[in-house]
Design an enzyme around this catalytic site. Structure first.
Site, PDB file in Angstrom:
ATOM      1  N   ALA A 124       0.845  -1.194   0.000  1.00  0.00           N
ATOM      2  CA  ALA A 124       0.000   0.000   0.000  1.00  0.00           C
ATOM      3  C   ALA A 124       0.879   1.242   0.000  1.00  0.00           C
ATOM      4  O   ALA A 124       2.090   1.174   0.230  1.00  0.00           O
ATOM      5  CB  ALA A 124      -0.923  -0.007   1.217  1.00  0.00           C
ATOM      6  N   GLY A 133      -0.341  -5.218   0.936  1.00  0.00           N
ATOM      7  CA  GLY A 133      -1.592  -5.157   0.200  1.00  0.00           C
ATOM      8  C   GLY A 133      -1.503  -5.762  -1.187  1.00  0.00           C
ATOM      9  O   GLY A 133      -2.495  -6.233  -1.739  1.00  0.00           O
ATOM     10  N   GLU A 193      -1.990  -9.385  -0.655  1.00  0.00           N
ATOM     11  CA  GLU A 193      -3.401  -9.571  -0.310  1.00  0.00           C
ATOM     12  C   GLU A 193      -4.287  -9.473  -1.547  1.00  0.00           C
ATOM     13  O   GLU A 193      -5.272 -10.210  -1.679  1.00  0.00           O
ATOM     14  CB  GLU A 193      -3.816  -8.541   0.738  1.00  0.00           C
ATOM     15  CG  GLU A 193      -3.157  -8.801   2.093  1.00  0.00           C
ATOM     16  CD  GLU A 193      -3.542  -7.777   3.136  1.00  0.00           C
ATOM     17  OE1 GLU A 193      -4.330  -8.125   4.033  1.00  0.00           O
ATOM     18  OE2 GLU A 193      -3.049  -6.628   3.052  1.00  0.00           O
ATOM     19  N   GLU A 199       3.645  -6.254   7.266  1.00  0.00           N
ATOM     20  CA  GLU A 199       2.927  -5.236   8.044  1.00  0.00           C
ATOM     21  C   GLU A 199       3.414  -5.089   9.486  1.00  0.00           C
ATOM     22  O   GLU A 199       3.378  -3.988  10.038  1.00  0.00           O
ATOM     23  CB  GLU A 199       1.424  -5.535   8.032  1.00  0.00           C
ATOM     24  CG  GLU A 199       0.710  -5.164   6.746  1.00  0.00           C
ATOM     25  CD  GLU A 199       0.767  -6.253   5.687  1.00  0.00           C
ATOM     26  OE1 GLU A 199       0.073  -6.128   4.669  1.00  0.00           O
ATOM     27  OE2 GLU A 199       1.534  -7.245   5.874  1.00  0.00           O
TER      28      GLU A 199
END
Length: 258
Positions: free
Chosen positions: A66, A112, A115, A135
């Protein structure tokens, strides 16, 4: 529709979506998520599209996470809203889509980005790709479904190891763990994804949609709301503030457990 951060092209019955932020290693920011939501919604509704291949621009990254700079001043409620938005507008949309989606992982798939790949129905990776959920190095946890989908794919023990250590894995390791379906030379990546998808497109579209729903029903649990809540709680910690500051300042974080 005109997009700024993604490229969309139809070839025959396949829609190709490319995240086109190569200078940012294709990082997911709010605008990119909004554009992906639009492109996938349209693909699932378009009767001329039967399947989707998603990849990243260039050779370095599928999606390298992200856009962390967007997180810096968020608190708990903003964090919860961020995770819910990611679930509802992107990863959940793809995972529960009515047409097969294959991630062609052409480089780093981190945070992300991994993911996003986990939400796709299948994953093919370049032999040079690396994957991970880093993360916890930011004082966070995966917030777009990673704690759930990784566990479903590789099992609890391996998921715990990857999430808690934040280690990256190679494509060879990812294949061994069951994280990806295939690892291929970089020049064969899109071709392999097309090979799988074209085989699926010879089957009954109604049956394919029903099968996606049935498989999702077998693996669905109530962990996603817990992930969203816990992700948001992380935004209230000193560790989060230190982790993001260290990331943006390009230094190692000094966590104190606060």
């Amino acid at each position: 529709m005109s997009y700024q951060n993604i490229l969309v092209e139809n070839k025959g019955r396949i829609r190709y979506i490319t995240i086109n932020r190569e200078s940012k290693l294709n990082a997911l920011n709010k605008e990119t998520i909004d554009e992906l939501n639009s492109a996938f919604t349209d693909a699932f509704e378009d009767k001329t599209v039967s399947g989707v291949i998603i990849t990243g621009a260039g050779t370095r990254a599928f999606v390298a996470g992200a856009d962390i700079s967007e997180f810096q001043h968020m608190g708990k409620e903003a964090g919860i809203a961020l995770a819910k938005n990611g679930h509802e507008r992107l990863t959940g949309l793809i995972a529960n889509g009515t047409k097969p989606v294959i991630a062609a992982i052409n480089g780093f798939a981190l945070g992300g980005g991994l993911e996003l790949a986990l939400a796709c129905h299948m994953r093919v990776a370049s032999a040079t790709a690396k994957m991970g959920l880093p993360e916890v190095t930011l004082g966070l946890i995966p917030g777009y479904g990673g704690t759930q989908r990784l566990t479903e794919l590789v099992g609890k023990g391996r998921a715990m190891e990857l999430i808690l250590t934040a280690d990256m894995v190679t494509a060879e390791q990812a294949l061994q763990y069951g994280l990806i379906n295939y690892s291929v030379p970089a020049e064969e990546l899109i071709g392999k994804a097309e090979e799988i998808l074209n085989k699926i497109l010879q089957r009954s579209p109604k049956a394919v949609t029903a099968a996606i729903k049935a498989v999702n029903a077998a693996t669905y649990n109530d962990g996603y709301p817990a992930e969203i809540e816990l992700f948001g709680q992380c935004f209230e910690t000193g560790d989060f503030r230190e982790g993001v500051a260290a990331f943006l300042e390009k230094r190692k974080p000094l966590f104190n457990g606060e």
